[in-house]
Scaffold this motif. Structure first.
Motif, PDB file in Angstrom:
ATOM      1  N   LYS A 104     -67.183  83.672  49.976  1.00 39.56           N
ATOM      2  CA  LYS A 104     -65.941  82.901  49.965  1.00 39.56           C
ATOM      3  C   LYS A 104     -64.856  83.583  50.797  1.00 39.56           C
ATOM      4  CE  LYS A 104     -63.118  80.331  46.606  1.00 39.56           C
ATOM      5  NZ  LYS A 104     -63.564  79.004  47.081  1.00 39.56           N
ATOM      6  N   ASN A 105     -65.034  84.878  51.052  1.00 41.76           N
ATOM      7  CA  ASN A 105     -64.061  85.667  51.824  1.00 41.76           C
ATOM      8  C   ASN A 105     -64.790  86.387  52.959  1.00 41.76           C
ATOM      9  OD1 ASN A 105     -61.377  85.766  49.982  1.00 41.76           O
ATOM     10  ND2 ASN A 105     -63.180  85.786  48.663  1.00 41.76           N
ATOM     11  N   GLY A 107     -74.194  73.199  55.380  1.00 37.65           N
ATOM     12  CA  GLY A 107     -72.881  73.018  55.969  1.00 37.65           C
ATOM     13  C   GLY A 107     -71.711  73.267  55.048  1.00 37.65           C
ATOM     14  N   VAL A 108     -71.955  73.898  53.902  1.00 37.68           N
ATOM     15  CA  VAL A 108     -70.862  74.208  52.970  1.00 37.68           C
ATOM     16  C   VAL A 108     -69.956  75.264  53.594  1.00 37.68           C
ATOM     17  CG1 VAL A 108     -70.266  75.109  50.687  1.00 37.68           C
ATOM     18  CG2 VAL A 108     -72.290  73.669  50.968  1.00 37.68           C
ATOM     19  N   ASP A 165     -64.910  75.952  50.154  1.00 35.92           N
ATOM     20  CA  ASP A 165     -65.361  74.956  49.174  1.00 35.92           C
ATOM     21  C   ASP A 165     -66.464  75.473  48.261  1.00 35.92           C
ATOM     22  OD1 ASP A 165     -63.574  73.145  50.275  1.00 35.92           O
ATOM     23  OD2 ASP A 165     -65.047  72.337  51.686  1.00 35.92           O
ATOM     24  N   LEU A 166     -66.763  76.770  48.333  1.00 33.80           N
ATOM     25  CA  LEU A 166     -67.834  77.321  47.506  1.00 33.80           C
ATOM     26  C   LEU A 166     -67.507  77.147  46.022  1.00 33.80           C
ATOM     27  CD1 LEU A 166     -70.481  78.903  47.262  1.00 33.80           C
ATOM     28  CD2 LEU A 166     -69.150  81.010  47.397  1.00 33.80           C
ATOM     29  N   ASP A 167     -68.445  76.565  45.281  1.00 34.43           N
ATOM     30  CA  ASP A 167     -68.257  76.311  43.855  1.00 34.43           C
ATOM     31  C   ASP A 167     -68.246  77.631  43.086  1.00 34.43           C
ATOM     32  OD1 ASP A 167     -68.364  75.121  41.236  1.00 34.43           O
ATOM     33  OD2 ASP A 167     -70.526  75.487  41.243  1.00 34.43           O
TER      34      ASP A 167
END
Length: 501
Positions: A318-319, A467-468, A472-474
């Motif tokens: 996510k980072n 393509g996530v 937007d990672l859950d």
């Protein structure tokens, strides 16, 4: 008769008045808390994610808060200052355990180092055995080669997935890696295989055990409802643990059968050492003690460690800039064509900060295990009454804006150049607890998490599938005793360099 009636009435009046005054005095010093509904008290305010709902309530009612959960008096701790009082200053009187209905369903509270009271001789014996036979510095050093071997097997499997451009289930592969480390320490065998569905079943069983133990249960609030098993926690606990116990008994029987046939003492594992203590007329432990101790080791050692690796990888994906920073540090220490070793980790302050930041945001046991007050005790001017359940919300403490700047953001840099650690001395970061109840497996868990994370980041770049995008990672979570990622993390490895087989 009339005089006797007057006398008894007077005694009753004096007794009830004194009792009312005592209870009123105590009520006046109880920690503040939300208004209570008749019968159920504050149960309706707990929800499916107690760590979050209790954190929200603490914003209104303060860092030490009282709740009435049916028949159960509860005190919730939500600040480092209050946590220090519970975990250190008054550790002795607050180190009892408030066992759950599901734990009692298998009598685990009578034979578990995690649930027995420290005042019992049985707890002291089991704790000593855990520390000396599995978690001592000498034992951890003796199993270093094993950990390195299992990390290489992990890297090899991920490398094969990379060649096929397949996404890797981070939860599954990290669990299997930890499972095989633990099972080899305990039984000298691999329990898991990256290509086997059996490993999935074992993971589901362990996670099922942790969820059954930690989910809110009506019988914990109204003990007379225990036989109804309204949430199905007792049934789930019995089903999951019986599967584990069958596995344990199989190894115990096999080792006992071979005991007189082998004289090789060069490869004594944890179970061998425990079985040796069952010999003789004055044996220290029996097979039931061994089964429950092994259950502690598997439940506490596999699920919590692997979920921490998954949360760390999720935060780094996510980072991306912070993932790149961690990879650059690992590359600079290990070189371009090497293998990550445990001794390298001490030279990786940013990686260590990543692990700490992950444990701050995603402590494996967000409320720790529930404690029980063995007597009235004063905490920050409030009375915690005898027999009350005490919950330390380390999840809330880790996100407290009065303690942490930008508390909900993943910023490992906050730990660079600072002495704060997870070993129980800094109450703003106590994911493993502190005091007599600190997790005995802490030294091993921290080594495994850092080594696995470094190995995955050194050998591969990572990208999200389908393509996530990273933003937007859950990051949804599911509460049990341990805090899991609701939807397991899948990521595609991209090989950075040749893998040494």
């Amino acid at each position: 008769m009339f005089l006797l009636f007057c006398f008894l009435s007077s005694c009753f009046l004096i007794f009830t008045t004194a009792r009312f005054r005592r209870s009123s005095c105590q009520a006046a010093t109880l920690p503040p808390g939300p208004p209570r509904l008749p019968i159920i008290g504050n149960i309706h305010q707990i929800g499916q994610n107690p760590h979050r709902s209790l954190a929200d309530l603490s914003k209104t009612y303060g860092p030490i808060m009282s709740l009435k959960l049916g028949c159960l008096n509860s005190v919730v701790i939500g600040s480092p200052e209050a946590a220090r009082e519970v975990l250190k200053t008054h550790d002795q009187i607050l180190s009892g355990r408030k066992s759950t209905n599901s734990i009692r369903s298998i009598n685990h509270h009578e034979a578990s180092v995690a649930w027995l009271p420290p005042s019992s001789a049985r707890w002291r014996l089991l704790r000593k055995l855990s520390a000396s036979l599995m978690f001592s510095p000498q034992r951890i050093e003796a199993t270093k080669a094993l950990r390195m071997k299992k990390m290489q097997e992990l890297v090899n499997f991920v490398s094969e997935s990379s060649e096929r451009e397949e996404a890797v289930d981070i939860s599954r592969v990290s669990f299997i890696t930890v499972l095989n480390i633990i099972s080899n320490i305990l039984f000298s065998v691999d329990f898991g295989s990256y290509d086997s569905k059996t490993s999935n079943e074992f993971q589901d069983t362990v996670i099922g055990t942790m969820e059954a133990a930690g989910k809110p249960d009506a019988a914990d609030y109204f003990p007379f409802l225990g036989f109804l098993d309204l949430q199905g926690n007792r049934k789930s606990m019995k089903h999951c643990t019986e599967r584990l116990f069958r596995v344990f008994r199989g190894f115990m029987d096999a080792k006992i059968a071979l005991r007189n046939e082998s004289t090789d003492v060069s490869n004594i594992d944890f179970l061998d050492s425990l079985l040796a203590l069952t010999q003789g007329d004055e044996s220290e432990i029996d097979s039931n003690d061994i089964e429950h101790l092994l259950l502690d080791m598997f439940a506490a050692g596999t699920d919590t460690t692997s979920s921490t690796v998954e949360w760390a990888m999720a935060e780094l994906l996510k980072n991306p800039k912070r993932m790149a920073k961690a990879q650059a540090e690992i590359d600079s220490v290990v070189g371009q064509n090497g293998v990550v070793k445990e001794t390298d980790i001490s030279e990786m302050p940013y990686l260590q900060a990543v692990v700490k930041e992950t444990l701050r945001l995603h402590p494996a046991v967000p409320l720790l295990l529930p404690r029980e007050a063995e007597g009235d005790v004063e905490i920050l001017g409030f009375t915690v009454p005898k027999d009350a359940q005490v919950l330390v919300n380390v999840w809330a403490i880790g996100r407290d804006p009065n303690v942490w700047e930008n508390p909900t953001r993943f910023e490992p840099e906050r730990f660079l150049g600072k002495e704060i650690d997870v070993k129980g001395k800094d109450c703003e970061l106590t994911p493993f607890g502190a005091g007599r109840r600190i997790c005995p497996g802490l030294p091993l868990a921290v080594k495994i998490v850092a080594l696995m994370l470094a190995s995955l980041l050194y050998s591969f770049d990572w990208k999200l599938p389908n393509g996530v995008v990273s933003e937007d990672l859950d990051m949804e979570e599911t509460f049990g005793i341990t805090l899991h990622k609701t939807n397991t993390l899948h990521a595609i490895p991209v090989k950075k360099r040749a893998i040494i087989l």
